[in-house]
Design a protein around this motif. Sequence first.
Motif, PDB file in Angstrom:
ATOM      1  N   SER A 109       0.849  -1.198   0.000  1.00 45.63           N
ATOM      2  CA  SER A 109       0.000   0.000   0.000  1.00 45.63           C
ATOM      3  C   SER A 109       0.882   1.244   0.000  1.00 45.63           C
ATOM      4  N   TRP A 110       0.332   2.301  -0.542  1.00 47.62           N
ATOM      5  CA  TRP A 110       1.082   3.545  -0.737  1.00 47.62           C
ATOM      6  C   TRP A 110       0.389   4.633   0.073  1.00 47.62           C
ATOM      7  N   CYS A 111       1.094   5.185   1.049  1.00 45.47           N
ATOM      8  CA  CYS A 111       0.429   5.989   2.077  1.00 45.47           C
ATOM      9  C   CYS A 111       0.905   7.427   2.058  1.00 45.47           C
ATOM     10  N   LEU A 112       0.169   8.248   1.302  1.00 53.81           N
ATOM     11  CA  LEU A 112       0.496   9.665   1.190  1.00 53.81           C
ATOM     12  C   LEU A 112      -0.510  10.503   1.985  1.00 53.81           C
ATOM     13  N   SER A 113      -1.797  10.259   1.778  1.00 56.88           N
ATOM     14  CA  SER A 113      -2.842  11.111   2.357  1.00 56.88           C
ATOM     15  C   SER A 113      -2.893  11.003   3.878  1.00 56.88           C
ATOM     16  N   LYS A 164      -2.164   8.022   8.699  1.00 57.05           N
ATOM     17  CA  LYS A 164      -2.443   8.009   7.263  1.00 57.05           C
ATOM     18  C   LYS A 164      -3.901   7.621   7.060  1.00 57.05           C
ATOM     19  N   VAL A 165      -4.515   8.198   6.027  1.00 56.62           N
ATOM     20  CA  VAL A 165      -5.912   7.869   5.729  1.00 56.62           C
ATOM     21  C   VAL A 165      -6.033   7.391   4.287  1.00 56.62           C
ATOM     22  N   PHE A 166      -7.170   6.772   3.988  1.00 49.33           N
ATOM     23  CA  PHE A 166      -7.476   6.332   2.617  1.00 49.33           C
ATOM     24  C   PHE A 166      -6.388   5.421   2.041  1.00 49.33           C
ATOM     25  N   VAL A 167      -6.002   4.412   2.798  1.00 48.25           N
ATOM     26  CA  VAL A 167      -4.943   3.507   2.343  1.00 48.25           C
ATOM     27  C   VAL A 167      -5.575   2.337   1.577  1.00 48.25           C
ATOM     28  N   THR A 168      -5.447   2.380   0.250  1.00 50.86           N
ATOM     29  CA  THR A 168      -6.010   1.315  -0.600  1.00 50.86           C
ATOM     30  C   THR A 168      -5.214   0.023  -0.416  1.00 50.86           C
ATOM     31  N   GLU A 224      -0.770   0.575  13.777  1.00 49.28           N
ATOM     32  CA  GLU A 224      -2.158   0.155  14.014  1.00 49.28           C
ATOM     33  C   GLU A 224      -2.958   0.343  12.727  1.00 49.28           C
ATOM     34  N   ILE A 225      -3.697  -0.693  12.355  1.00 47.25           N
ATOM     35  CA  ILE A 225      -4.473  -0.666  11.102  1.00 47.25           C
ATOM     36  C   ILE A 225      -5.956  -0.690  11.455  1.00 47.25           C
ATOM     37  N   SER A 226      -6.695   0.283  10.945  1.00 47.92           N
ATOM     38  CA  SER A 226      -8.128   0.383  11.299  1.00 47.92           C
ATOM     39  C   SER A 226      -8.946  -0.665  10.552  1.00 47.92           C
ATOM     40  N   PRO A 227     -10.186  -0.875  10.984  1.00 48.08           N
ATOM     41  CA  PRO A 227     -11.098  -1.677  10.148  1.00 48.08           C
ATOM     42  C   PRO A 227     -11.329  -0.960   8.811  1.00 48.08           C
ATOM     43  N   LYS A 228     -11.894  -1.691   7.843  1.00 52.85           N
ATOM     44  CA  LYS A 228     -12.126  -1.108   6.519  1.00 52.85           C
ATOM     45  C   LYS A 228     -13.133   0.045   6.585  1.00 52.85           C
ATOM     46  N   GLU A 229     -12.904   1.053   5.758  1.00 57.65           N
ATOM     47  CA  GLU A 229     -13.876   2.146   5.638  1.00 57.65           C
ATOM     48  C   GLU A 229     -15.138   1.624   4.937  1.00 57.65           C
ATOM     49  N   GLN A 254      -7.304   3.137   7.550  1.00 56.03           N
ATOM     50  CA  GLN A 254      -6.467   4.199   8.122  1.00 56.03           C
ATOM     51  C   GLN A 254      -5.314   3.537   8.869  1.00 56.03           C
ATOM     52  N   LEU A 255      -4.228   4.258   9.007  1.00 57.02           N
ATOM     53  CA  LEU A 255      -3.083   3.749   9.772  1.00 57.02           C
ATOM     54  C   LEU A 255      -2.697   4.748  10.849  1.00 57.02           C
ATOM     55  N   THR A 256      -2.250   4.220  12.001  1.00 60.36           N
ATOM     56  CA  THR A 256      -1.618   5.067  13.008  1.00 60.36           C
ATOM     57  C   THR A 256      -0.223   4.518  13.246  1.00 60.36           C
ATOM     58  N   LEU A 257       0.750   5.417  13.246  1.00 61.79           N
ATOM     59  CA  LEU A 257       2.135   5.001  13.498  1.00 61.79           C
ATOM     60  C   LEU A 257       2.581   5.622  14.808  1.00 61.79           C
ATOM     61  N   ASP A 258       2.846   4.777  15.776  1.00 60.26           N
ATOM     62  CA  ASP A 258       3.226   5.259  17.103  1.00 60.26           C
ATOM     63  C   ASP A 258       4.618   4.708  17.440  1.00 60.26           C
TER      64      ASP A 258
END
Length: 387
Positions: free
Chosen positions: A126-130, A158-162, A199-204, A216-220
Motif C-alpha cells: 500500500s502507498w500511504c500519502l494522504s 495516514k488515511v485512505f490507504v487502498t 495500528e491498522i483500522s477496520p475497513k472504511e 487508516q493507519l496510526t504510526l506510534d
Amino acid sequence: MVSTMDYELPEDVVMLRDMARKFAADKIGPNAREWDRTGEIPGEIIKELGELGFLGMRVPPEYGGAGLGYLAVSAIIEELACHCGGTALMVAAQNGLGGGHLMVGGNEAQKKKYLPLLAKGELFGSWCLSEPSSGSDAAALKTTAVLDGDTWVLNGSKVFVTNGARAGIFLIHARTDPEAPKAKGISTFIVERDAPGLEISPKEDKMGMRASDTVQLTLDDVRVPQENLVGELNRGFYDVMTVLEGGRITIGALSVGLGRGAFEQATQYATEREQFGKPLAKHQAIQFKLADMAVQVDAARLLVRKAAMLQDAGRSSNLESAMAKLYASEMATRVCLEAIQIHGGYGYLKDMPVERLMRDAKLCEIGEGSSEIQRMVIARRLLDLPR
Ligand SMILES: Cc1cc2nc3c(=O)[nH]c(=O)nc-3n(C[C@H](O)[C@H](O)[C@H](O)COP(=O)(O)OP(=O)(O)OC[C@H]3O[C@@H](n4cnc5c(N)ncnc54)[C@H](O)[C@@H]3O)c2cc1C
C-alpha cells in the motif's frame, strides 16, 4: 461497437487485452455485485490475478513480473473495470502505487526482496500519502521520521490507504527535514505489517469501489531499519510525483472501463426494453444519448493511450496523464449517469450493474489527485507557471 479499442494496438497487447476480457467476463462480472455488497474479493481470484501476471504488470521479468508497458496495462485495467471498479482499483493500486513506487525509488535489494512477491500477489503493497489534514496539499504531510541510532522512528497517521487490509508492506511518506520547504524534506519508508506501533483500522464503509478495501493507519514510534528508506533521503516527494504520472494513467484507464461498461449495459438494455411499441434504441433521443456516450468513451481512451505511449517511450507525461485522468474520470461519471437514465427506474435498483458502476466512477474524480488538482496541473503546464 467500432471504437479505438479495436484498432492500432500491437498484437501482443490485443492478446493480453483479450485474456483480461475473458477473465473479467467469466470470473469478475458474475460476482461483482456480491463483492460490492461484502467488500471482499476472494483469495482464489487474487491468486488467479497473480498467475495471469496482472498484479505485477510493469515489474520487469528479472523480478518475476510481466514487464509490460502502460499501453498494455491500460488495456488490461479497462477490461477489469468494465465489470468491477473495485477489482480494477485493487489491481491498479498494486501495480501503480505499491509496486510502482518500489520500481521508481527502490534499490536493488528492496526490489529483489519485494517485487517478486508483489508480482505474484503473495504480497500487497500500500502507498500511504494522504493524511487527515493533508489530501490535495499532499506535501503538507505531518507524519515524521526521525533517525535514532541506526533506526528511523515514524510517528503520525495516514488515511485512505487502498489495499491496506491485505497489505504486507506500507510505503509511508514522512517528513525527514522539518526545516526544508514542504516538498523538499519528505522521504519514503517501507513499514512491514507486523511492525510494533503500527495500528491498522477496520475497513472504511465506502459509497463505491467497495470491493477494494480502504483503511487508516496510526504510526506510534514505529521503528524501521535504515535499509527501509526507499530512494534518496528528503527526495521522496519527487518520486511521489513520478509515481502519480503513471498512476493517473491507470485511473484514466479504469475510468474508461467504467464508462464503457455502463455504455454497453445501456446499449443492450435499449435494444431489449420496449416503450411506445418499439425498443428504446429505436427512439432518436436514446440513440443520441448512446452516440454521445460512445464518443466520450473513445475520446477518453485516446487520451489515456497518448499518455501511456509517452510513458512507454520513456518520456514525461505529466500534462498528458493529468488530461487523461481528468477527462476520463469526469466522462465515467457522466456516462454512468446517462446509462442509469436509459435504464429508467430499473437503473436505480441494485439489480442493475450501472448503479454500482456509477458509484465506482465517482471515486475516479477524487483519488490520485482530484479533478480540481488535475486542472491546476494542466493550467500550470499550459501557462508555464512554477509548480
Ligand atoms: C477510495 C479512496 C482510495 C484512496 N486511496 C489512496 C491511497 O491508496 N493512498 C493515498 O495516499 N491516498 C488515497 N486516497 C486519498 C485521495 O488521494 C484523496 O482523497 C484526494 O487526494 C483528495 O484529498 P482529500 O480527500 O483530503 O480532499 P481535500 O484535499 O480536502 O479537498 C476537498 C475538495 O477541495 C478541492 N480542493 C483542494 N484544494 C484545492 C485548490 N487549491 N483549489 C481548488 N480546489 C481545491 C478538492 O479538489 C476537493 O474537491 C484515496 C481516497 C479514496 C476516497
